[in-house]
Motif scaffolding. Structure first.
Motif, mmCIF file in Angstrom:
data_model
loop_
_atom_site.group_PDB
_atom_site.id
_atom_site.type_symbol
_atom_site.label_atom_id
_atom_site.label_comp_id
_atom_site.label_asym_id
_atom_site.label_seq_id
_atom_site.Cartn_x
_atom_site.Cartn_y
_atom_site.Cartn_z
ATOM 1 N N ILE A 148 -11.066 -6.094 22.781
ATOM 2 C CA ILE A 148 -12.464 -5.943 23.181
ATOM 3 C C ILE A 148 -12.567 -5.513 24.643
ATOM 4 O O ILE A 148 -13.270 -4.564 24.994
ATOM 5 C CB ILE A 148 -13.217 -7.284 22.996
ATOM 6 N N LYS A 149 -11.828 -6.226 25.488
ATOM 7 C CA LYS A 149 -11.857 -5.922 26.916
ATOM 8 C C LYS A 149 -11.469 -4.472 27.176
ATOM 9 O O LYS A 149 -12.078 -3.776 27.993
ATOM 10 C CB LYS A 149 -10.852 -6.827 27.661
ATOM 11 N N GLN A 150 -10.464 -4.030 26.472
ATOM 12 C CA GLN A 150 -9.975 -2.678 26.726
ATOM 13 C C GLN A 150 -10.941 -1.617 26.232
ATOM 14 O O GLN A 150 -11.077 -0.554 26.832
ATOM 15 C CB GLN A 150 -8.593 -2.522 26.102
ATOM 16 N N GLN B 212 -2.427 -1.427 25.546
ATOM 17 C CA GLN B 212 -1.875 -2.151 24.406
ATOM 18 C C GLN B 212 -2.600 -3.479 24.258
ATOM 19 O O GLN B 212 -2.838 -4.187 25.226
ATOM 20 C CB GLN B 212 -0.370 -2.337 24.505
ATOM 21 N N SER B 213 -2.954 -3.758 23.026
ATOM 22 C CA SER B 213 -3.716 -4.991 22.786
ATOM 23 C C SER B 213 -2.781 -6.191 22.669
ATOM 24 O O SER B 213 -3.243 -7.324 22.717
ATOM 25 C CB SER B 213 -4.538 -4.858 21.509
ATOM 26 N N GLY C 231 -13.021 10.175 24.048
ATOM 27 C CA GLY C 231 -12.758 9.746 22.685
ATOM 28 C C GLY C 231 -11.835 8.546 22.692
ATOM 29 O O GLY C 231 -11.182 8.271 23.691
ATOM 30 N N ILE C 232 -11.809 7.831 21.576
ATOM 31 C CA ILE C 232 -10.940 6.653 21.487
ATOM 32 C C ILE C 232 -10.156 6.692 20.181
ATOM 33 O O ILE C 232 -10.713 6.919 19.110
ATOM 34 C CB ILE C 232 -11.767 5.349 21.570
ATOM 35 N N ILE C 233 -8.857 6.497 20.314
ATOM 36 C CA ILE C 233 -7.974 6.413 19.143
ATOM 37 C C ILE C 233 -7.423 4.996 19.104
ATOM 38 O O ILE C 233 -6.929 4.498 20.113
ATOM 39 C CB ILE C 233 -6.816 7.418 19.250
ATOM 40 N N LEU C 234 -7.502 4.375 17.930
ATOM 41 C CA LEU C 234 -7.154 2.951 17.896
ATOM 42 C C LEU C 234 -6.419 2.534 16.628
ATOM 43 O O LEU C 234 -6.639 3.076 15.552
ATOM 44 C CB LEU C 234 -8.446 2.136 18.049
ATOM 45 N N SER C 235 -5.540 1.589 16.791
ATOM 46 C CA SER C 235 -4.922 0.876 15.683
ATOM 47 C C SER C 235 -5.219 -0.591 15.920
ATOM 48 O O SER C 235 -4.813 -1.141 16.943
ATOM 49 C CB SER C 235 -3.400 1.122 15.692
ATOM 50 N N VAL D 199 -6.499 5.400 24.258
ATOM 51 C CA VAL D 199 -5.660 5.025 23.120
ATOM 52 C C VAL D 199 -5.365 3.533 23.192
ATOM 53 O O VAL D 199 -4.941 3.034 24.232
ATOM 54 C CB VAL D 199 -4.325 5.798 23.134
ATOM 55 N N ILE D 200 -5.634 2.831 22.122
ATOM 56 C CA ILE D 200 -5.305 1.403 22.086
ATOM 57 C C ILE D 200 -4.388 1.138 20.901
ATOM 58 O O ILE D 200 -4.748 1.404 19.756
ATOM 59 C CB ILE D 200 -6.574 0.543 21.948
ATOM 60 N N VAL D 201 -3.215 0.648 21.193
ATOM 61 C CA VAL D 201 -2.256 0.309 20.139
ATOM 62 C C VAL D 201 -1.809 -1.131 20.339
ATOM 63 O O VAL D 201 -1.922 -1.686 21.431
ATOM 64 C CB VAL D 201 -1.025 1.236 20.159
#
Lengths: 335, 335
Positions: free
Chosen positions: B107-109, B98-99, B120-124, B66-68
């Motif tokens: 990108i790194k994350q 967290q970005s 899977g990846i969930i992103l905002s 998850v990236i938020v």
DNA sequence: AACGTTTTCGCAAACCTTTGCAGGAAAATC
DNA sequence: GATTTTCCTGCAAAGGTTTGCGAAAACGTT
């Protein structure tokens, strides 16, 4: 389409897997020419090393497990934010779980983290945790373990806390200095030791100030909005209502502030209020809410740092870090 | 002291690893007597299966990445809470990053999550993401991918959103119905498509209402508190100040409410306010803040569900889920 | 006793990476 | 030309689990 591994690159280039591995790590044993070819093909195929295999080899994952009661409590969201920053710098990731204040779920999640072979566990106990065998199990496996915010005296391990007794004591002292006499305390879940210590700080401060200790002015509330409102209501309706309230959390204090306002009470003249946590909105309320600031983000960074410290040193002594809290006096006490 | 594996148990019992494995899984091929012995010893030794090995075998981890932008934004904290609930039920864990609104970090994350072989990846997307190659790379690897809240039109994938255009449109309609004429819009970071869509909804609503479109009443603010206050200040100081403001977030609207109050403006008569997100404290402000409720927790559960749906079906069509937002009219518009 | 059937278990491969050690080839030295 | 040295590369093991397949043992049947 399919998974790109070292093997893929090795086969394509007609060299061995170990050569590819070394080439990508810029090992001096490998000829420049070979390196170049390997690196180029790796980029072309968008090769990403498989952490899973590496972790299996090293017998541990590059993840830190985190268990908090609820991610959406601002204090924990901020703390996690801090942990994430430190972990990221170390090349680690966070596995985050929430116990939802449920003891059984806490146990399950600890087992799951152990099974995932996390390199460390950071935890804030749930409000309904009264036994601690599951925490001992973490330690018996020599997994670095840090408790933060919500302490647990029965467990000896590294900790990151604030001095809850002192924080409550000073809040009461502040109220006393304003001439308040009937100071109430709205505590949190009874099993939580931080709640107990805040209550003790409150009690000791009253004694110190020479004020009467009135058990009716000490109440405990769980997290539900309804219970909170009802308790506040009862307190304000009593024949001899308090002239000040110290609460376990901002959530409670904010609600009390609104309810007092609706009853036409003048704040802080008729009723002064102090909350815990210093949520950002406190200063936006009318009047603004006095609160005790806890360094949530810093708690997170310190907790993560302790994990890595323990991880990187052979023999390690438990460390207890007490961070400074600070009373932020605002309109709800300073007129 | 040392790691307990299937091998440990097998050796102690003088049987093979595979028998132990099957015994623990209650495989019918194994004699009851053997099973009993295995299970007992496993409990005694506190055996926990090594997820790493299993995951390596299955070529994927039981984790969802998850990236938020920031965990501590209440909307994301709530959404993560929802994801966690679904993931936990499926036996999965969340890897949370967290970005910090930083494109490079995003990108790194993503690379790091790919290397971890997340399922899977969930992103905002971050506020400063303007290129999308890194998102395409996720898809080219066939990793289930869901965008939520902050959309990105250039990417075709499963999405969980609200109708931002409609939400802003209806907020403006509400303001118009109250007789407001000079309605301002305080937008968020310019690159964010949800900000753009809210602005477009605002613009279309003005046109629909036959009101003049005044570019001076449309401002964009980044996340810093200072910039927000300055922009609001400029707006309120202008010769022809607005009689209503719709904002990109509650954070902005709350601040505007306080500043207007301090200037002695009557709310909502002189200035009406509507925010976005319906944070819990909105109803505690004086006056309470009208806001557009977004189902944050549900966004999280739906996003996670889409990941598992994609994960469990061979052929899968992208799904776009539009959740209902809802205007919560309060004191800042309804006197 | 011979055969068939069922029950129960072990072998070995596979997943992907790292790394000590050995070995081959070329270059350098005598 | 023989020997040593240097440079490069590959083999193989290890990490823990699952699982298809084969095999041994036990049992039943005639």
């Amino acid at each position: 389409m399919e998974e790109i591994s070292l093997k893929t690159i090795a086969n394509r280039l007609g060299i061995s897997i170990s050569t590819v591995s070394r080439a990508l790590k810029n090992h001096p044993d490998i000829r420049e020419e070979t390196k170049k070819a390997v690196v180029q093909l790796a980029e072309e195929l968008e090769y990403e090393p498989n952490h899973l295999a590496f972790q299996l080899l090293k017998r541990k994952s590059n993840a830190i497990g985190v268990i908090v009661p609820k991610i959406s409590y601002p204090l924990y969201a901020d703390a996690i934010s801090g942990m994430e920053a430190v972990a990221e710098a170390e090349g680690y990731q966070l596995l985050i779980c929430q116990s939802n204040e449920d003891y059984q779920k806490e146990i399950k999640q600890i087992n799951s983290l152990i099974a995932s072979r996390v390199s460390g566990i950071i935890l804030s106990v749930s409000a309904h945790t009264t036994q601690y065998d599951h925490l001992l199990r973490i330690q018996s496996r020599n997994i670095p373990f840090v408790l933060f915010n919500r302490d647990c005296e029965q467990i000896t391990c590294s900790k990151v806390l604030i001095d809850n007794h002192k924080a409550a004591f000073e809040a009461v002292r502040h109220l006393v200095s304003l001439g308040k006499q009937r100071i109430a305390f709205l505590g949190g879940p009874p099993h939580l030791q931080i709640s107990q210590r805040r209550e003790q700080g409150y009690r000791d401060a009253l004694t110190w100030a020479g004020l009467v200790l009135n058990e009716e002015l000490i109440q405990q509330v769980e997290f539900s909005k309804e219970v909170i409102m009802e308790t506040i209501s009862t307190l304000l309706n009593s024949p001899l209502p308090p002239d000040a309230i110290l609460t376990y959390s901002d959530q409670i204090a904010q609600r009390a502030l609104v309810m007092a306002r609706q009853r036409g009470l003048r704040i802080p003249q008729d009723l002064a209020l102090i909350g815990f946590n210093d949520e950002p909105v406190d200063e936006l309320l009318e009047p603004s809410l006095s609160s005790i600031r806890q360094p949530a983000y810093e708690m997170g960074t310190e907790a993560a740092r302790l994990i890595f410290k323990e991880l990187n040193s052979a023999k390690f002594a438990y460390e207890k870090i007490i961070l400074e809290s600070r009373l932020m006096p605002r309109g709800s006490t300073m007129g």
